[in-house]
Scaffold this motif. Structure first.
Motif, mmCIF file in Angstrom:
data_model
loop_
_atom_site.group_PDB
_atom_site.id
_atom_site.type_symbol
_atom_site.label_atom_id
_atom_site.label_comp_id
_atom_site.label_asym_id
_atom_site.label_seq_id
_atom_site.Cartn_x
_atom_site.Cartn_y
_atom_site.Cartn_z
ATOM 1 N N ASN A 72 0.479 -1.526 0.063
ATOM 2 C CA ASN A 72 0.379 0.356 -0.010
ATOM 3 C C ASN A 72 1.071 1.317 0.113
ATOM 4 O O ASN A 72 1.709 1.772 0.506
ATOM 5 C CB ASN A 72 -0.948 0.429 0.951
ATOM 6 C CG ASN A 72 -1.978 1.287 0.599
ATOM 7 O OD1 ASN A 72 -2.507 1.523 0.281
ATOM 8 N ND2 ASN A 72 -2.393 1.397 2.579
ATOM 9 N N ASN A 74 0.519 5.467 -0.194
ATOM 10 C CA ASN A 74 0.045 6.930 0.067
ATOM 11 C C ASN A 74 0.425 8.444 -0.337
ATOM 12 O O ASN A 74 1.529 8.184 -0.116
ATOM 13 C CB ASN A 74 -0.738 7.019 1.575
ATOM 14 C CG ASN A 74 -1.587 5.875 2.127
ATOM 15 O OD1 ASN A 74 -2.432 5.470 1.281
ATOM 16 N ND2 ASN A 74 -2.096 5.750 2.971
ATOM 17 N N PRO A 96 -6.114 1.792 2.827
ATOM 18 C CA PRO A 96 -6.286 0.818 2.273
ATOM 19 C C PRO A 96 -5.699 0.799 0.596
ATOM 20 O O PRO A 96 -4.714 -0.240 0.086
ATOM 21 C CB PRO A 96 -6.445 -0.390 2.040
ATOM 22 C CG PRO A 96 -7.364 -0.169 4.007
ATOM 23 C CD PRO A 96 -7.633 1.547 2.816
ATOM 24 N N ASP A 98 -4.358 1.584 -2.618
ATOM 25 C CA ASP A 98 -2.881 2.494 -3.481
ATOM 26 C C ASP A 98 -2.987 3.943 -3.939
ATOM 27 O O ASP A 98 -4.211 4.068 -4.949
ATOM 28 C CB ASP A 98 -2.415 1.797 -4.414
ATOM 29 C CG ASP A 98 -1.950 -0.083 -3.844
ATOM 30 O OD1 ASP A 98 -1.845 0.631 -2.797
ATOM 31 O OD2 ASP A 98 -1.571 -0.693 -4.933
#
Length: 302
Positions: A72, A74, A96, A98
């Motif tokens: 993941n 962010n 959660p 991407d």
């Protein structure tokens, strides 16, 4: 209806504005892969990561992503005054799903950031509630783009929209923003998509010969002005085409188009070459036709 005298004054002011207007700022967007850094990264480290950047006053802003888990990513944004970090934010998406920040541009003094979103549950929707497209839409999985207008003083979003495509069944398909440019006081967002680009009503277009798009939006990203794709031309939010507004067929809407219409206000639509001055096709040439043209000055046909 706008009084003809008032509209004459308005068009005169527009002519003056375009005669002395500075060159519009514009910028292409980099790779959607983005660059990885953290809030503890020095300016040199952020620059060495290849993060996209832009400037606003004394600040240089950078955008990229954090690797928050093995699967993941962010977004992250940071601003520096010289080598001193002014702020850093990691709250654009904390889901959660991407997502990455990959582009920053300064257009007419407005800073815009571009993000990828892989799925519909990204928390980027916290900032797109008033946008032209306020959410990911139906379905899930295809990677789309999100554009946020950013307050450069603290990184806070002040407007935003998703940029998506649609399948025949209405589900969301992938779209990538590749450039953001000025379009008068508005902003033009261009890129490529899977099948297929949208019209101003957010419906999939049937007339595009290629899956490329340019959407002209208000500066706060809340309102669509026009949507363009190859083969299909430009559709305006008021239901007209840009070809109808370019009354002198020059390929661009200019003050000359507004003057052309204004000089024919009250005349017979079917006399001489007056028919093109009836922009809204209501069989009357009046101030509303000139007003429509004036609102699209600076727009170019694809």
């Amino acid at each position: 209806m706008i009084p003809t005298k008032t509209l004459t004054t308005t068009i005169a002011m527009v002519l003056l504005l375009f005669a002395y207007a500075p060159e519009a700022s514009q910028a292409a967007i980099g790779s959607t892969s983005g660059a990885q850094f953290s809030c503890s990264s020095s300016r040199a480290s952020v620059e060495n990561s290849g993060a996209a950047s832009t400037t606003s006053g004394v600040l240089t802003l950078f955008i990229g992503y954090r690797q928050v888990s093995s699967n993941n990513q962010n977004p992250i944004m940071a601003a520096f005054n010289g080598n001193t970090q002014a702020w850093c934010r990691t709250d654009y998406d904390t889901s959660p799903a991407d997502s990455r920040g990959y582009g920053l541009v300064n257009v007419n003094g407005n800073v815009y950031a571009t993000f990828t979103a892989d799925g519909g549950n990204v928390t980027l929707t916290n900032f797109t509630g008033n946008g032209w497209i306020n959410s990911y839409g139906s379905g899930g999985g295809p990677r789309v783009s999100v554009v946020l207008r950013i307050n450069p003083a603290n990184g806070a979003p002040t407007g935003g929209t998703f940029i998506i495509a649609r399948l025949n069944n209405g589900n969301t398909n992938s779209a990538t923003v590749e450039a953001i440019t000025a379009s008068g006081g508005n902003v033009a967002i261009s890129g490529v998509s899977a099948f297929g680009p949208l019209d101003p009503g957010r419906n999939r277009r049937q007339d595009c010969s290629a899956n490329e798009f340019t959407y002209v939006l208000s500066a706060d990203l809340s309102t669509i002005v026009s949507a363009t794709c190859p083969g299909g031309g430009t559709l305006l939010a008021n239901g007209l085409t840009l070809e109808q507004v370019d009354v002198d067929d020059s390929g661009q809407v200019t003050p000359a188009d507004a003057v052309f219409v204004l000089n024919r206000v009250g005349q017979n639509v079917n006399m001489g070459n007056n028919s093109s001055a009836d922009v809204n096709a209501d069989n009357v040439i009046d101030a509303s036709d000139a007003s429509i043209v004036t609102s699209f000055i600076g727009s170019s046909l694809p």
